[in-house]
Design an enzyme around this catalytic site. Structure first.
Site, mmCIF file in Angstrom:
data_model
loop_
_atom_site.group_PDB
_atom_site.id
_atom_site.type_symbol
_atom_site.label_atom_id
_atom_site.label_comp_id
_atom_site.label_asym_id
_atom_site.label_seq_id
_atom_site.Cartn_x
_atom_site.Cartn_y
_atom_site.Cartn_z
ATOM 1 N N GLU A 206 -50.264 -18.402 13.838
ATOM 2 C CA GLU A 206 -50.145 -17.567 12.633
ATOM 3 C C GLU A 206 -51.014 -16.308 12.803
ATOM 4 O O GLU A 206 -50.564 -15.197 12.574
ATOM 5 C CB GLU A 206 -50.631 -18.395 11.442
ATOM 6 C CG GLU A 206 -50.558 -17.691 10.120
ATOM 7 C CD GLU A 206 -51.213 -18.507 9.009
ATOM 8 O OE1 GLU A 206 -51.914 -19.497 9.308
ATOM 9 O OE2 GLU A 206 -51.021 -18.142 7.833
ATOM 10 N N HIS A 207 -52.284 -16.521 13.205
ATOM 11 C CA HIS A 207 -53.207 -15.400 13.442
ATOM 12 C C HIS A 207 -53.668 -15.443 14.892
ATOM 13 O O HIS A 207 -54.032 -16.521 15.379
ATOM 14 C CB HIS A 207 -54.468 -15.525 12.575
ATOM 15 C CG HIS A 207 -54.188 -15.745 11.119
ATOM 16 N ND1 HIS A 207 -54.243 -16.989 10.534
ATOM 17 C CD2 HIS A 207 -53.860 -14.876 10.146
ATOM 18 C CE1 HIS A 207 -53.966 -16.881 9.244
ATOM 19 N NE2 HIS A 207 -53.721 -15.612 8.974
ATOM 20 N N ASP B 199 -56.719 -11.144 5.704
ATOM 21 C CA ASP B 199 -56.518 -12.064 4.579
ATOM 22 C C ASP B 199 -56.578 -11.331 3.243
ATOM 23 O O ASP B 199 -55.903 -11.707 2.289
ATOM 24 C CB ASP B 199 -57.620 -13.139 4.570
ATOM 25 C CG ASP B 199 -57.446 -14.149 5.688
ATOM 26 O OD1 ASP B 199 -56.347 -14.216 6.247
ATOM 27 O OD2 ASP B 199 -58.428 -14.860 6.005
ATOM 28 N N GLN C 247 -61.489 -19.867 9.478
ATOM 29 C CA GLN C 247 -60.197 -20.561 9.482
ATOM 30 C C GLN C 247 -60.367 -22.014 9.096
ATOM 31 O O GLN C 247 -59.621 -22.556 8.280
ATOM 32 C CB GLN C 247 -59.595 -20.452 10.885
ATOM 33 C CG GLN C 247 -58.171 -20.863 10.962
ATOM 34 C CD GLN C 247 -57.298 -20.001 10.082
ATOM 35 O OE1 GLN C 247 -57.453 -18.793 10.034
ATOM 36 N NE2 GLN C 247 -56.402 -20.607 9.354
ATOM 37 N N HIS D 248 -60.516 -23.475 5.439
ATOM 38 C CA HIS D 248 -59.343 -23.507 4.560
ATOM 39 C C HIS D 248 -58.984 -24.922 4.145
ATOM 40 O O HIS D 248 -58.687 -25.191 2.987
ATOM 41 C CB HIS D 248 -58.115 -22.955 5.306
ATOM 42 C CG HIS D 248 -57.906 -21.493 5.117
ATOM 43 N ND1 HIS D 248 -57.628 -20.938 3.910
ATOM 44 C CD2 HIS D 248 -57.908 -20.473 5.995
ATOM 45 C CE1 HIS D 248 -57.494 -19.636 4.044
ATOM 46 N NE2 HIS D 248 -57.660 -19.325 5.304
ATOM 47 N N HIS E 62 -3.344 -12.633 8.568
ATOM 48 C CA HIS E 62 -4.278 -11.584 8.994
ATOM 49 C C HIS E 62 -3.515 -10.527 9.795
ATOM 50 O O HIS E 62 -3.653 -9.321 9.547
ATOM 51 C CB HIS E 62 -5.393 -12.157 9.886
ATOM 52 C CG HIS E 62 -6.466 -12.877 9.137
ATOM 53 N ND1 HIS E 62 -6.222 -13.997 8.401
ATOM 54 C CD2 HIS E 62 -7.796 -12.625 9.026
ATOM 55 C CE1 HIS E 62 -7.364 -14.417 7.870
ATOM 56 N NE2 HIS E 62 -8.325 -13.589 8.232
#
Ligand code: NAD
Length: 423
Positions: A318-319, A352, A250, A253, A411
């Protein structure tokens, strides 16, 4: 990696970028593209990417050459990944439905794919062929007919061969050499070369992200991707070398990426810290990973597994990896996560590249309210209402009451006129 007690640690605030400094640049790029169309795209591509182009569309010749330039092992791997992504998303497809009520009326939903979608594939400093598959295949499975891909060229006017091969494997024909805010503006408003789309998906740098925010409303967008993050919840049974390897995967990145271990085992915490040191030394991206771990990484010691889960739910990562003896038992307590990886063989890297679900996931705590990119990202639902005479007779007085209460006489009248005909 620092080891901290949960009572002394706070998850970082949502890492939204401050875009004020580039707002006027991006606004001006969008305005120029709306006014000058292709001319503006050629001009920005020259200024920002250093490429002088005659045409924006990638030619068949370029695609064929790209195919010849890459290894067959790479093609095989991409094809395998594409198959897995397609198979997963096929399961997700849903059909229109309608229901005949007892009173003879029919209610339902028609599900249709979007007509046209634009996929942004980041260029700049690296190529991301896996992102091409992860964004494009769910759209194709949803049934989107027109998919346009945009990606910035290098200064020679070329697109990485790996990106072009991934596009071919995904099934995308139309690829344009344009990136940044100008590409987003072109997709949102259309130019002579690039068709206007209904939705834009795909990650990119801050110019891309801000442009997507600014054109939202004119078109739909997927989400604004923030830095990537992983939370690992691990117990004493976890293999410290695996945990460390996943934290580093991770961290490599991006310096803004966050890798966090939550554990109640002091012994595991110390062993993971040692493993991180050891494995870090052998990484190519050692500088990026080190910066990420120093700024955003942590090994957090919790009182027990429950506190680890509570912290993870606050982060809404996220993960999320569950490296505990019985991960399935813990799953019921997980309220917020983009994707959950259960057990020691389910490294985040599997997700991934290969497992099947799109790796485009909600970041920066947005898993509290949003989901992975999927077939649903590319469909819309049209409500279906077919009232019978009996149904209208039954409901008329209630409809009229509600309409009059809101002061909408026309209406009410549209119902009364039908009831009078019945009389
Ligand atoms: P990019 O394609 O996003 O941006 C390159 C473009 O930015 C250039 O073509 C140019 O048009 C524009 N630009 C650059 N400098 C500018 C300036 N000064 N003024 C106006 N426009 C300018 O490529 P990138 O920059 O390498 O960024 C890629 C991003 O995508 C990274 O942040 C990466 O982390 C992210 N990413 C995310 C995922 C994911 O799944 N979340 C996947 C891959 C990449």
């Amino acid at each position: 990696m620092k080891i901290v007690k949960a009572s002394e640690w706070k998850p970082r605030e949502s890492n939204k970028q401050d875009n004020r400094a580039i707002l006027s640049t991006v606004q001006s790029i969008i305005a120029q593209v709306r006014e000058k169309k292709d001319e503006a795209l050629f001009s920005y591509t020259k200024e920002l990417d250093g490429a002088i182009l005659d045409t924006l569309l990638v030619t068949e010749d370029e695609k064929t050459k790209a195919w010849q330039q890459v290894d067959t092992t790479f093609i095989e791997a991409l094809q395998k990944a594409a198959d897995r992504i397609r198979m997963f998303h096929e399961k997700e497809r849903r059909g229109s439905w309608w229901n005949m009520e007892n009173d003879g009326s029919i209610l339902g939903q028609i599900i249709r794919p979007l007509d046209r979608v634009g996929i942004y594939v980041p260029g700049g400093r690296a190529a991301y062929p896996s992102s091409v598959l992860m964004n494009a295949i769910p759209a194709i499975v949803a049934g989107v007919e027109d998919i346009v891909m945009v990606t910035p060229p290098d200064k020679n006017g070329s697109i990485p061969a790996t990106t072009l091969v991934a596009a071919k494997i995904a099934g995308i024909d139309q690829i344009y050499k344009v990136g940044g805010a100008q590409a987003i503006a072109a997709l949102a408003y259309g130019t002579e070369s690039i068709i206007q789309v209904d939705k834009i998906v795909g990650p990119g740098n801050q110019y891309v992200a801000l442009a997507k925010q600014l054109v939202y409303g004119q078109v739909d967008i997927d989400s604004i991707a923030g830095p990537s993050e992983v939370v690992v919840i691990a117990d004493n049974n976890a293999n410290p070398a695996y945990v460390a390897a996943d934290l580093l995967a991770q961290a490599e990145h991006d310096p803004d990426a966050a890798a966090i271990l939550l554990t109640s085992s002091k012994q595991l915490a110390e062993r993971v810290a040692g493993e991180v040191e050891k494995q870090l030394a052998n990484l190519e991206r050692v500088e990026i990973a080190t910066e990420s771990l120093e700024s955003n990484g942590a090994i957090v010691l919790t009182e027990g597994i429950k506190e680890a889960v509570e912290l993870s739910n606050q982060i809404a990562p996220e993960h999320l990896e569950l490296m505990v003896e019985n991960p399935w038992e813990l799953l019921g307590l997980i309220r917020h996560a983009g994707a959950v990886f259960l057990g020691s063989m389910s490294a985040e890297t599997v997700g991934d590249y290969m497992a099947g679900p799109s790796h485009v996931l909600p970041t920066s705590g947005t898993a509290r309210f949003s989901s992975a990119l999927s077939v649903d990202t590319f469909i819309k639902k049209t409500s279906l209402i077919s009232y019978s005479k009996t149904a209208l007779q039954q409901d008329a007085k209630h409809i009229i009451t509600l309409a009059e209460q809101e002061g909408l006489g026309a209406h009410a009248a549209s119902i009364r006129i039908r009831m009078e005909d019945e009389a």
